[in-house]
Design an enzyme around this catalytic site. Structure first.
Site, mmCIF file in Angstrom:
data_model
loop_
_atom_site.group_PDB
_atom_site.id
_atom_site.type_symbol
_atom_site.label_atom_id
_atom_site.label_comp_id
_atom_site.label_asym_id
_atom_site.label_seq_id
_atom_site.Cartn_x
_atom_site.Cartn_y
_atom_site.Cartn_z
ATOM 1 N N PHE A 192 0.839 -1.198 0.000
ATOM 2 C CA PHE A 192 0.000 0.000 0.000
ATOM 3 C C PHE A 192 0.875 1.250 0.000
ATOM 4 O O PHE A 192 0.612 2.217 -0.715
ATOM 5 C CB PHE A 192 -0.927 -0.016 1.211
ATOM 6 C CG PHE A 192 -1.950 1.094 1.202
ATOM 7 C CD1 PHE A 192 -3.087 0.983 0.428
ATOM 8 C CD2 PHE A 192 -1.760 2.239 1.952
ATOM 9 C CE1 PHE A 192 -4.031 2.008 0.407
ATOM 10 C CE2 PHE A 192 -2.690 3.261 1.942
ATOM 11 C CZ PHE A 192 -3.831 3.142 1.169
ATOM 12 N N PHE A 193 1.923 1.234 0.829
ATOM 13 C CA PHE A 193 2.968 2.248 0.802
ATOM 14 C C PHE A 193 4.233 1.609 0.243
ATOM 15 O O PHE A 193 4.273 0.411 -0.032
ATOM 16 C CB PHE A 193 3.234 2.814 2.199
ATOM 17 C CG PHE A 193 2.076 3.541 2.802
ATOM 18 C CD1 PHE A 193 1.274 4.361 2.030
ATOM 19 C CD2 PHE A 193 1.783 3.411 4.152
ATOM 20 C CE1 PHE A 193 0.188 5.036 2.580
ATOM 21 C CE2 PHE A 193 0.706 4.080 4.719
ATOM 22 C CZ PHE A 193 -0.093 4.886 3.933
ATOM 23 N N ALA A 261 -9.729 12.845 6.368
ATOM 24 C CA ALA A 261 -8.512 12.826 5.550
ATOM 25 C C ALA A 261 -8.522 11.617 4.628
ATOM 26 O O ALA A 261 -9.170 10.605 4.905
ATOM 27 C CB ALA A 261 -7.265 12.797 6.434
ATOM 28 N N GLU A 304 4.954 11.992 2.410
ATOM 29 C CA GLU A 304 3.554 12.415 2.407
ATOM 30 C C GLU A 304 3.441 13.938 2.409
ATOM 31 O O GLU A 304 4.037 14.630 3.236
ATOM 32 C CB GLU A 304 2.843 11.849 3.631
ATOM 33 C CG GLU A 304 1.356 12.202 3.655
ATOM 34 C CD GLU A 304 0.666 11.666 4.892
ATOM 35 O OE1 GLU A 304 -0.396 11.044 4.749
ATOM 36 O OE2 GLU A 304 1.209 11.864 6.003
ATOM 37 N N GLU A 327 -11.587 -0.406 2.233
ATOM 38 C CA GLU A 327 -10.289 -0.171 2.855
ATOM 39 C C GLU A 327 -10.252 -0.638 4.305
ATOM 40 O O GLU A 327 -9.291 -0.371 5.017
ATOM 41 C CB GLU A 327 -9.940 1.322 2.774
ATOM 42 C CG GLU A 327 -9.804 1.832 1.340
ATOM 43 C CD GLU A 327 -9.626 3.331 1.269
ATOM 44 O OE1 GLU A 327 -9.725 3.985 2.338
ATOM 45 O OE2 GLU A 327 -9.389 3.859 0.176
ATOM 46 N N GLU A 329 -11.954 0.428 6.841
ATOM 47 C CA GLU A 329 -12.051 1.524 7.801
ATOM 48 C C GLU A 329 -13.245 1.314 8.733
ATOM 49 O O GLU A 329 -14.320 0.897 8.308
ATOM 50 C CB GLU A 329 -12.189 2.865 7.077
ATOM 51 C CG GLU A 329 -10.932 3.293 6.331
ATOM 52 C CD GLU A 329 -11.114 4.622 5.623
ATOM 53 O OE1 GLU A 329 -12.262 4.939 5.260
ATOM 54 O OE2 GLU A 329 -10.117 5.335 5.436
#
Length: 373
Positions: A192-193, A261, A304, A327, A329
């Protein structure tokens, strides 16, 4: 050696060169067409969709003498988009019908009335696609095409952030081509990152160059952050969710209160992302977005870049947080008074930097916002 026919983004020669790993100017290509096929756009997607259309003709290029390693590199790249090779007959620019290999999607889309345009894609998306492909091809031989299918959306977000970063104002006192030398670039992790490392020398304040230093960064992308504020009722909305990095550092309170966000999608304006995330996370529609500023969240560890806003909204009644179900969440929200927010900040109750930053901006501009409500 086989010949390949390309009808979509790989007609962009710099991208094709990058995927193949060939040097500049080393390609042998010619024009070709494939009968009974068309290349179309679906919705707002920038990438081409291949369709079987009787009587239509797909225009493309024929790449000659592709080696086995280059074919494997192409399979790796296109396999990440669920494309598979098929042999067809194409019409070469000589008029002869010749055999060629073509990447077909697993599901061939139905034709639409909107033809896909290579010049339009090159104008709007080529630079982002080149950056994403550079990260993707760094994993050739280390990951499967199927693994890249999962990783590529993150790569595109990071590529879009990289292109945006290049457009920010340059330092007038420094020349990066002279003052920074990169000896090596490593890609130890991506999902993901991404985690990347460089071996770098940097111009020192005494004029000399530093020793070669190894430095690492988490590549994230760009994010939009918006603190919802109701100027009539003088209150804000906060959301709370579990944050794994806070838990992983040993903090016994990893559920964190934050503004709304979310990461920007490739090519998405920050204001659009802020409004999208507010609908997804809190069911809110903003009237006006007040820009707070743009900044890096942690210059020593992360790429970021945050676009901060205060969003004017009606916070009457119950506001229910939902989060993005795709996702994982799990979000709850609460509406608190401005005074309670500032008391919490003064007491050190909030540990999210964007929340503190937007709240302090709100403290400076609250009078103006309430006066125009």
């Amino acid at each position: 050696m086989a010949d390949f026919f390309f009808y979509g983004t790989l007609r962009h020669v710099p991208l094709l060169q990058l995927v193949l790993g060939r040097a500049q100017g080393a390609l042998t290509v010619s024009a070709a067409t494939l009968a009974d096929h068309g290349v179309f756009r679906l919705g707002d997607e920038p990438f081409p969709h291949f369709a079987s259309v009787p009587g239509a003709v797909a225009t493309g290029i024929l790449l000659h003498d592709v080696s086995e390693d280059e074919a494997n590199r192409l399979r790796f790249y296109e396999g990440g988009f669920a494309y598979r090779l098929r042999e067809v007959s194409v019409r070469a620019e000589t008029g002869d019908m010749v055999p060629a290999l073509v990447f077909y999607p697993d599901t061939v889309d139905q034709a639409t009335e909107r033809a896909w345009s290579l010049p339009d894609w090159e104008r709007d998306w080529a630079e982002i696609s080149l950056c994403a492909a550079a990260e993707a091809m760094a994993w050739y031989g280390r990951k499967s095409a199927e693994e890249m299918t999962l990783a590529f959306p993150g790569m595109r977000r990071r590529a879009s952030a990289l292109v945006a970063g290049r457009k920010r104002q340059a330092d007038p006192d420094r020349d990066l081509s002279r003052d920074v030398r990169v000896a090596a670039h490593h890609h130890p992790y991506t999902k993901f990152f991404s985690m990347q490392e460089i071996d770098v020398q940097v111009r020192q304040y005494d004029g000399g160059m530093s020793d070669v230093l190894n430095r690492a960064a988490i590549l994230v992308g760009e994010a939009a952050v918006v603190l919802p504020y109701d100027p009539r009722r003088d209150c804000v909305l906060l959301i709370e969710q579990f944050r794994a990095p806070v838990f992983m550092t040993g903090d016994p309170a990893p559920w964190v209160w934050e503004p709304v966000a979310g990461l920007l999608e490739p090519g998405e304006p920050p204001e659009v992302a802020a409004r999208r995330e507010a609908l997804e996370e809190a069911g809110l529609a903003f009237g006006r977005l007040e820009p707070v500023g743009g900044m890096y969240s942690s210059t020593g560890s992360s790429t970021e870049y945050l676009h901060l806003f205060v969003g004017l909204a009606d916070l009457a009644g119950n506001v229910t947080g939902t989060g993005g179900t795709d996702e994982g969440e799990d979000i709850r929200s609460k509406v608190i008074s401005y005074d309670a927010l500032m008391q919490g900040i003064d007491a050190g109750a909030y540990k999210d930097m964007p929340l503190v930053t937007t709240a302090l901006w709100l403290a400076r501009h609250r009078g103006r916002l309430r006066g125009t409500a």
